[in-house]
Structure formats: structure tokens, C-alpha cells
Design an enzyme around this catalytic site. Structure first.
Site, mmCIF file in Angstrom:
data_model
loop_
_atom_site.group_PDB
_atom_site.id
_atom_site.type_symbol
_atom_site.label_atom_id
_atom_site.label_comp_id
_atom_site.label_asym_id
_atom_site.label_seq_id
_atom_site.Cartn_x
_atom_site.Cartn_y
_atom_site.Cartn_z
ATOM 1 N N CYS A 176 66.259 34.423 31.745
ATOM 2 C CA CYS A 176 66.370 34.175 30.308
ATOM 3 C C CYS A 176 66.260 32.672 30.040
ATOM 4 O O CYS A 176 67.239 31.926 30.198
ATOM 5 C CB CYS A 176 67.695 34.703 29.777
ATOM 6 S SG CYS A 176 67.987 36.450 30.147
ATOM 7 N N ILE A 232 62.075 35.540 27.699
ATOM 8 C CA ILE A 232 62.767 36.277 28.749
ATOM 9 C C ILE A 232 61.709 36.866 29.679
ATOM 10 O O ILE A 232 60.851 37.633 29.247
ATOM 11 C CB ILE A 232 63.631 37.419 28.188
ATOM 12 C CG1 ILE A 232 64.692 36.886 27.230
ATOM 13 C CG2 ILE A 232 64.295 38.210 29.330
ATOM 14 C CD1 ILE A 232 65.473 37.969 26.513
ATOM 15 N N ASP A 279 68.486 27.832 36.159
ATOM 16 C CA ASP A 279 67.128 28.156 36.585
ATOM 17 C C ASP A 279 66.642 27.167 37.640
ATOM 18 O O ASP A 279 66.011 27.558 38.632
ATOM 19 C CB ASP A 279 66.179 28.199 35.391
ATOM 20 C CG ASP A 279 66.233 26.947 34.515
ATOM 21 O OD1 ASP A 279 67.175 26.133 34.663
ATOM 22 O OD2 ASP A 279 65.335 26.782 33.678
ATOM 23 N N ASP A 305 58.732 22.784 38.313
ATOM 24 C CA ASP A 305 58.793 23.949 37.425
ATOM 25 C C ASP A 305 58.253 23.551 36.054
ATOM 26 O O ASP A 305 58.694 22.554 35.467
ATOM 27 C CB ASP A 305 60.240 24.419 37.305
ATOM 28 C CG ASP A 305 60.366 25.794 36.667
ATOM 29 O OD1 ASP A 305 59.439 26.212 35.941
ATOM 30 O OD2 ASP A 305 61.387 26.462 36.889
ATOM 31 N N THR A 356 40.593 17.320 17.586
ATOM 32 C CA THR A 356 42.033 17.098 17.714
ATOM 33 C C THR A 356 42.639 18.040 18.747
ATOM 34 O O THR A 356 43.468 17.628 19.571
ATOM 35 C CB THR A 356 42.726 17.295 16.355
ATOM 36 O OG1 THR A 356 42.230 16.326 15.431
ATOM 37 C CG2 THR A 356 44.232 17.130 16.485
#
Length: 249
Positions: free
Chosen positions: A7, A12, A102, A122, A181
Site C-alpha cells: 500500500c 495499492i 517499503d 526504488d 512541452t
């Protein structure tokens, strides 16, 4: 069947495993608790017996999800918690409970797979780097905005930067200087991520020479994978650590 959940701040990530199997029989990414429940209910033959999760969300948010899972599937939920030391890895934060769960689980997973010094990169809402020495000592890490944050900050705070997801996808077909852009923003942010990676590699080499393993994980890891050809791309690295932190025996 075992349900595993990661989560994060924005999404999730979920997967379902058969007991005794490390490969997912079903998996997905959703944006809300309700969408998660709906996705799981739609799976044919789903019979959940166990659940484990890691959450970087507020305790109240996580508790609501745990209650919803119990109500929908009658399953008890095991939640990962901070630790000073686990599986040979020693948390390097001065206040170990402040290290994101995490990141902690990704480090556990990386150290297990590397069996030695490793650099864990990560790429999610934030981009993070963590350095784990061969003896399991976490030397610390870095956090910077990931691709979603960089992109959204430019869109939010710069009036003339407006483009849709389709334009963003087209912009990433190459990394030459942008002529629109969308191209300028998407390619510029990607190059910033790659610069972040190269800086982490340089620092890791100053510690360990070439004797370390690089892991790439997170939803945007594919943006930098070709810049680190020696790296191991492990999308489910957090889940590797989750199984270690929450064994379901």
C-alpha cells in the site's frame, strides 16, 4: 490462497499466491480500497486463507483497509512493522521506526537475493536509494521526487505546462531534446532520474568497488533500466521482504 498487498502513497499493488508457491496466480494495481475489493471479488475461484501487507499510509487508513478485507473475505491480516534488525540487516536510521516500511522490506529482499553488499533503487512516487553493506549494515539512503511528483509539480505550478497521458507516452519514444512541452518535461524528468541513479552508482563504487549488486524496483524502474545494464530488475522486491517480515506458517 495468500493475498499480499503493498500500500503505497498513490496506489495499492496486490497479488495472490497459492500456498507454497512464490509465483502470483493473479496480480494488479489499483487506486483505492474499493477498487481492490472489487478486483479481488471478480477473481474466479478466489479462496483467501491468509493476508499480509505493508503500508506507508496513515494508521487510520491502513486500519480501514484491514477491516474491509476482514469483512469481505473473513481473513486475518498480518501487517509488517518496523524493526531494528531482521534477517541479517541492521536498520541504519537513528530512529529506526522512521524508515519507510517499503524501503525496509526492499532492503531485506535485496540483501537476501544479493547475499552481499547491494544498492536498492526504488522508483515510485518518490525515488529512493539505500546502501546495504556485505555485513548487513544499512549505511543510509537518499530520497528525491519520483517521476509522478516531478511531473505533477511542473503541471501544477507552471501555467503553460498542460498535456495528457497520451502525449506523455509519445514523448518517451526517445530522449533527444524536446520540441514540445510534453517532450521537454517527460524527457527532462527522466534524465534527472538517470542522473540520480548514476550518482548512487558512483557512491556505491566508492564503498565497495565493483563488489555489489544493484536492484531496480518500483513502477518507473523501466525508465532507468537501460542506464544500469548490470542491475537486476525485480518488480516485486518489496514482496520478497514482506514474506520475510510476515511469515505465514
Amino acid at each position: 490462497m495468500i493475498l499480499e498487498l503493498d500500500c503505497g502513497n498513490s496506489f495499492i499493488k496486490w497479488r495472490v499466491l497459492d500456498v507454497g508457491d512464490t509465483r502470483a496466480s493473479a496480480e494488479g494495481v489499483v487506486g483505492s480500497d474499493l477498487a481492490l475489493i472489487d478486483s479481488l471479488v471478480a477473481l474466479p475461484g478466489l479462496l483467501l486463507t491468509r493476508c499480509r501487507l505493508v503500508s506507508v499510509r496513515a494508521l487510520e487508513e491502513t486500519s480501514k483497509l484491514v477491516e474491509a478485507l476482514h469483512e469481505a473475505f473473513g481473513v486475518a491480516v498480518s501487517c509488517a512493522v518496523p524493526a531494528r534488525e531482521m534477517a541479517g540487516v541492521r536498520n541504519g536510521y537513528e530512529d529506526f521506526e522512521r524508515l519507510g516500511l517499503d524501503r525496509w522490506l526492499a532492503m531485506l529482499g535485496g540483501f537476501k537475493l544479493a547475499r552481499g553488499a547491494c544498492l536498492v533503487l526504488d522508483f515510485g512516487t518518490a525515488a529512493t536509494a539505500d546502501f546495504i553493506a556485505a555485513d548487513g549494515e544499512h549505511l543510509g539512503g537518499f530520497i528525491c521526487p519520483g517521476m509522478p511528483l516531478m511531473r505533477n509539480q511542473l503541471r501544477t505550478h507552471t501555467r503553460k505546462i498542460r498535456y495528457d497521458d497520451a502525449a506523455a507516452e509519445r514523448a518517451m519514444e526517445r530522449l533527444s531534446p524536446g520540441r514540445t512541452t510534453a517532450e521537454a518535461v517527460e524527457r527532462g524528468c527522466t534524465l534527472m532520474l538517470r542522473g540520480f541513479v548514476l550518482t548512487q552508482l558512483e557512491l556505491a563504487r566508492s564503498y565497495w568497488g565493483d563488489d555489489f549488486t544493484v536492484f531496480l524496483t518500483g513502477g518507473d524502474a523501466d525508465l532507468v533500466v537501460d542506464a544500469v545494464p548490470q542491475a537486476r530488475l525485480v518488480p516485486d522486491l518489496v514482496f520478497v521482504g514482506l514474506a520475510m517480515a510476515c511469515p505465514l506458517s
